[in-house]
Design an enzyme around this catalytic site. Sequence first.
Site, PDB file in Angstrom:
ATOM      1  N   VAL A 106       0.909  -1.152   0.000  1.00 15.92           N
ATOM      2  CA  VAL A 106       0.000   0.000   0.000  1.00 15.92           C
ATOM      3  C   VAL A 106       0.944   1.196   0.000  1.00 15.92           C
ATOM      4  O   VAL A 106       1.560   1.514   1.013  1.00 15.92           O
ATOM      5  CB  VAL A 106      -0.935  -0.008   1.233  1.00 15.92           C
ATOM      6  CG1 VAL A 106      -1.809   1.240   1.252  1.00 15.92           C
ATOM      7  CG2 VAL A 106      -1.799  -1.269   1.236  1.00 15.92           C
ATOM      8  N   PRO A 107       1.115   1.836  -1.160  1.00 16.98           N
ATOM      9  CA  PRO A 107       2.255   2.734  -1.403  1.00 16.98           C
ATOM     10  C   PRO A 107       2.210   4.098  -0.718  1.00 16.98           C
ATOM     11  O   PRO A 107       2.108   5.146  -1.358  1.00 16.98           O
ATOM     12  CB  PRO A 107       2.256   2.863  -2.919  1.00 16.98           C
ATOM     13  CG  PRO A 107       0.819   2.710  -3.297  1.00 16.98           C
ATOM     14  CD  PRO A 107       0.260   1.696  -2.335  1.00 16.98           C
ATOM     15  N   CYS A 108       2.354   4.101   0.595  1.00 16.85           N
ATOM     16  CA  CYS A 108       2.375   5.357   1.346  1.00 16.85           C
ATOM     17  C   CYS A 108       3.607   6.200   1.003  1.00 16.85           C
ATOM     18  O   CYS A 108       3.603   7.416   1.218  1.00 16.85           O
ATOM     19  CB  CYS A 108       2.285   5.093   2.838  1.00 16.85           C
ATOM     20  SG  CYS A 108       3.548   4.001   3.492  1.00 16.85           S
ATOM     21  N   HIS A 109       4.632   5.591   0.430  1.00 16.85           N
ATOM     22  CA  HIS A 109       5.834   6.346   0.050  1.00 16.85           C
ATOM     23  C   HIS A 109       5.561   7.301  -1.107  1.00 16.85           C
ATOM     24  O   HIS A 109       6.354   8.197  -1.353  1.00 16.85           O
ATOM     25  CB  HIS A 109       6.982   5.377  -0.313  1.00 16.85           C
ATOM     26  CG  HIS A 109       6.696   4.493  -1.475  1.00 16.85           C
ATOM     27  ND1 HIS A 109       5.964   3.320  -1.347  1.00 16.85           N
ATOM     28  CD2 HIS A 109       7.026   4.597  -2.779  1.00 16.85           C
ATOM     29  CE1 HIS A 109       5.870   2.749  -2.532  1.00 16.85           C
ATOM     30  NE2 HIS A 109       6.502   3.505  -3.420  1.00 16.85           N
TER      31      HIS A 109
END
Length: 160
Positions: free
Chosen positions: A123-126
Amino acid sequence: MSIPTLSYQYMPSPFGQLEIAATDENLCIVRFKSERSHPTRNHEILEKTIRQLTEYFLGYRHTFDLPLATDGTPFQQEVWRQLNRIPYGATCSYGEIASSIHRPKAVRAVGAANGRNRMSIIVPCHRVIGANGSLTGYAWGTSIKASLLAHEQKYKIIQS
């Protein structure tokens, strides 16, 4: 209600060791962790996760197909769904996420929900950045965040 037993694996990545955990049915943790704190065990979901993360680090995979257990409040769940809509190699601001969920004043709450994401990379929080383009906030440091974004830019260009 019983607490599900977690199985763990550890995986080296170009940006540091990852700790990966799953229940019998769902992936529930992917995070950077330098020390191994749990015994490891073979597990189908963990093996699939390691395979997909390896493909991601090699530049072949841009999305993930894994069963996730993303426990959180309804607001956090909504933010995490929006994170999954940010395209590979792209970024989005906290304010844009807040607006996309029709809560334009909830920028700080979006940041807090982003910080509670237990599925790093998956889950690409970056991919969430400050309104001015700065690399604000990342649980494992902005240098790893910058490296993940640079990695995606590199393979986005190659795959184009």
